[in-house]
Design an enzyme around this catalytic site. Structure first.
Site, PDB file in Angstrom:
ATOM      1  N   CYS A 114     -34.266 -10.238 -28.705  1.00  0.00           N
ATOM      2  CA  CYS A 114     -34.254 -11.605 -29.229  1.00  0.00           C
ATOM      3  C   CYS A 114     -34.397 -11.592 -30.757  1.00  0.00           C
ATOM      4  O   CYS A 114     -33.428 -11.338 -31.445  1.00  0.00           O
ATOM      5  CB  CYS A 114     -35.314 -12.442 -28.532  1.00  0.00           C
ATOM      6  SG  CYS A 114     -34.932 -14.182 -28.606  1.00  0.00           S
ATOM      7  N   GLY A 139     -35.477  -9.304 -32.438  1.00  0.00           N
ATOM      8  CA  GLY A 139     -35.061  -7.952 -32.817  1.00  0.00           C
ATOM      9  C   GLY A 139     -33.555  -7.833 -32.978  1.00  0.00           C
ATOM     10  O   GLY A 139     -33.062  -7.024 -33.772  1.00  0.00           O
ATOM     11  N   HIS A 192     -34.255 -11.749 -23.365  1.00  0.00           N
ATOM     12  CA  HIS A 192     -35.457 -10.926 -23.112  1.00  0.00           C
ATOM     13  C   HIS A 192     -35.292 -10.125 -21.818  1.00  0.00           C
ATOM     14  O   HIS A 192     -35.778 -10.551 -20.765  1.00  0.00           O
ATOM     15  CB  HIS A 192     -36.692 -11.825 -22.997  1.00  0.00           C
ATOM     16  CG  HIS A 192     -37.097 -12.460 -24.288  1.00  0.00           C
ATOM     17  ND1 HIS A 192     -37.901 -11.820 -25.202  1.00  0.00           N
ATOM     18  CD2 HIS A 192     -36.807 -13.670 -24.820  1.00  0.00           C
ATOM     19  CE1 HIS A 192     -38.085 -12.610 -26.248  1.00  0.00           C
ATOM     20  NE2 HIS A 192     -37.437 -13.740 -26.041  1.00  0.00           N
ATOM     21  N   GLU A 218     -36.822  -7.628 -20.863  1.00  0.00           N
ATOM     22  CA  GLU A 218     -38.116  -7.122 -20.351  1.00  0.00           C
ATOM     23  C   GLU A 218     -38.638  -7.937 -19.174  1.00  0.00           C
ATOM     24  O   GLU A 218     -39.366  -7.423 -18.327  1.00  0.00           O
ATOM     25  CB  GLU A 218     -39.154  -7.063 -21.473  1.00  0.00           C
ATOM     26  CG  GLU A 218     -39.627  -8.399 -22.060  1.00  0.00           C
ATOM     27  CD  GLU A 218     -38.779  -8.896 -23.222  1.00  0.00           C
ATOM     28  OE1 GLU A 218     -37.604  -8.466 -23.334  1.00  0.00           O
ATOM     29  OE2 GLU A 218     -39.281  -9.739 -24.005  1.00  0.00           O
TER      30      GLU A 218
HETATM   31  N1  GLN Z   1     -37.620 -16.982 -33.640  1.00  0.00           N
HETATM   32  C1  GLN Z   1     -36.339 -16.660 -33.106  1.00  0.00           C
HETATM   33  C2  GLN Z   1     -35.621 -17.890 -32.588  1.00  0.00           C
HETATM   34  O1  GLN Z   1     -36.213 -18.899 -32.358  1.00  0.00           O
HETATM   35  C3  GLN Z   1     -36.450 -15.605 -32.024  1.00  0.00           C
HETATM   36  C4  GLN Z   1     -37.239 -16.035 -30.829  1.00  0.00           C
HETATM   37  C5  GLN Z   1     -37.648 -14.903 -29.937  1.00  0.00           C
HETATM   38  O2  GLN Z   1     -37.653 -13.745 -30.346  1.00  0.00           O
HETATM   39  N2  GLN Z   1     -38.026 -15.207 -28.721  1.00  0.00           N
HETATM   40  O3  GLN Z   1     -34.438 -17.868 -32.369  1.00  0.00           O
END
Ligand code: GLN
Length: 536
Positions: free
Chosen positions: A381, A383, A510, A512
């Protein structure tokens, strides 16, 4: 006649943080492995409506379900232990109960009556519990907090009444306690446990199963003593000493005979246990042949639970490759201060999800280091967004490239809020702009991801506001980044990869959350295998 659901309520006493979620999930696991259908639910005393706004540094990770609920991390344990995707109804917080009751009150549904905690709040709780239990053989409900907490009383009262509502033969109460060890006299004490069982009794609930957590060996004498003072069958007082892996807990409960005891007490047909599929995982765990050192570039350093599912996914992939993962938490801000030398010696780098500015530049430095030094990289995400920003800055030469989240108005917002999203974004309903829950993604057949997933269409869970900015798709592609997965209409970029790199994958979702101990997620598996190849 519709089949009757059996209920097991799990409460806790003496201390919080004893692993009540694991205890409840382990009960679910041993019953599921007897072939019963099991659902699980957590009742949280917080006044929040859901876990979405809770700070993970304090409260642990926010776990997201397929249907987009932002829940407590215990729901993640439940999914991993009963190997089933749960839904919104598995996590209820006091705020949600009150919101519904107050909405009903405004609609005049209470026909002029005074609205009270008992019966209106307790009835609503029971409705949530029975709705979640419907259609299952067994429904396990964990009550958050410890017995006696002022804020948990409505839940305790609701589950007390459940015995009347659904019949006492259909209900079991399990209570988890702690046995402290006195260094001076070298003995384990049972008094706090007895008091806690009594606290529960004062609220009208007689525990029928007592789980005893302790960091020291528990002897039969202790169990007998607790059984006597709590008026509980001695087979129902089970020792839960600290062990290497939480995945050993179901087996330990079995050894105490708890599975058969529960079936007998609930009048369930005795069924042979088939095993839970974790045998190989547990065998491998005991027989690992070395370590793999994974750096987790973190923002919250104080709470081990902040990246719970990421840790579990890394470990599960490592163990299925006969290695133990040594997860090294690296403070992103430390990279900013001391440079990438703090990353030396890592076999692979993971940048997990996150919100807000702090540590972002450190994470960008880590992604650059991984890309340039051919260190396996998995971006989850945030990352993935970090990997795109880094690539835009250092490969495309767009020095001010950033995400709208960190530098709104930068000329090169390579990660941004999409125009159609912006329209529905208002100050007081910020949550509405979040992409939450499972979305389909179509994989590029030439990608590493396709090779790992071995299927063209996948479904993964999201929790983010910002997206890859399509204005930059051509430029990054020309410079060597592969768009490895998109939404079925191709509009949203879901996965990026660097095909020339040993393993460089960034995902907008995600993964995970869908990893299980005995079947690790393909992307984590691919990542660990790349780390191991590097080690050779
Ligand atoms: N802050 C980022 C966004 O809102 C990533 C969110 C996250 O890593 N869950 O898009």
């Amino acid at each position: 006649m519709a089949k009757e659901t059996k209920y097991i309520f799990v409460t806790g006493g003496v201390l919080s943080g004893l692993g009540k979620g694991i205890f409840a999930a382990s009960l679910g696991n041993i019953l599921k492995s007897r072939g019963f259908s099991v659902n699980m639910q957590k009742c949280d005393p917080y006044l929040n409506v859901d876990a979405g706004t809770l700070n993970p540094g304090e409260h642990g990770e926010v776990f997201v379900t397929d249907d987009g609920a932002e829940t407590d991390l215990d729901i993640g344990h439940y999914e991993r232990f009963i190997d089933r995707n749960l839904t919104k109804i598995s996590s209820i917080m006091t705020g949600r109960i009150y919101t519904e009751v107050l909405e009903d009150e405004r609609k005049g549904k209470y026909l002029g009556k005074t609205v009270q905690v008992i019966p209106h709040i307790t009835n609503k709780i029971q409705k949530f519990i029975m709705d979640a239990g419907k259609g299952f053989d067994i429904h396990i409900v964990e009550i958050g907090g410890t017995v006696g907490d002022y804020e948990g009383l409505h839940f305790i009262e609701a589950i007390r009444q459940m015995r009347r509502k659904v019949g006492r033969e259909n209900v079991l109460y399990a209570h988890l306690v702690y046995l402290p060890f006195l260094e001076t006299s070298q003995e384990l004490k049972t008094k706090p446990a007895q008091s806690s069982v009594r606290d529960l009794l004062a609220l009208g609930i007689h525990a029928q199963i007592i789980g005893c957590r302790a960091e020291h060996e528990i002897e039969t004498e202790h169990l007998k003593k607790i059984a006597l003072f709590s008026d509980v069958d001695v087979q129902a007082v089970v020792p839960l000493p600290t062990i290497t892996s939480v995945y050993q807990v179901p087996e330990n409960l079995e050894k105490s005979g708890l599975g058969d005891y529960v079936c007998e007490e609930l009048g369930l047909a005795k069924r042979a246990r088939k095993g839970n599929g974790w045998e190989r995982y547990l065998y491998n765990l005991e027989h690992t042949t070395g370590e793999v050192k994974v750096g987790l570039i973190a923002k919250y350093m104080s709470n081990e639970d902040t990246y719970k599912s990421v840790n579990e996914a890394i470990q599960s992939a490592a163990i299925s490759n006969n290695k133990l993962a040594k997860i090294v938490w690296v403070d992103a801000e430390k990279i900013e201060k001391e440079g990438v030398k703090v990353l030396a010696g890592l076999d692979g780098i993971i940048i997990p999800g996150g919100f807000g500015n702090r540590g972002i530049e450190g994470k960008i430095l880590a992604a650059k280091y991984a890309r340039e030094k051919n260190i396996p990289y998995l971006g989850l995400c945030l990352g993935m967004q970090i990997a795109v920003i880094e690539f835009a800055r250092n490969v495309l030469g767009l020095k001010d490239a950033n995400s709208g989240e960190f530098d709104h108005g930068s000329k090169n917002e390579v990660i941004h809020i999409m125009p159609e999203q912006r329209q529905c974004m208002s100050e007081d309903d910020y949550g509405a702009t979040m992409r939450l829950g499972a979305y389909p993604c179509v994989l590029n057949k030439g990608s590493r991801s396709y090779e790992l997933y071995k299927q063209e269409q996948i479904s993964e869970r999201h929790r983010h506001r910002y997206e890859f900015n399509n204005d930059y798709r051509d430029d990054v592609t020309k410079a060597g980044m592969l768009i490895a997965g998109t939404s079925p209409n191709k509009h949203l970029v879901e996965i990026i990869e660097l095909p020339k790199h040993p393993y460089f994958v960034g995902v907008q979702f995600h993964p995970e959350f869908k990893s299980r101990p005995d079947h690790p997620h393909p992307l984590f598996n691919g990542f660990i295998q790349a780390c191991l190849k590097k080690l050779k």
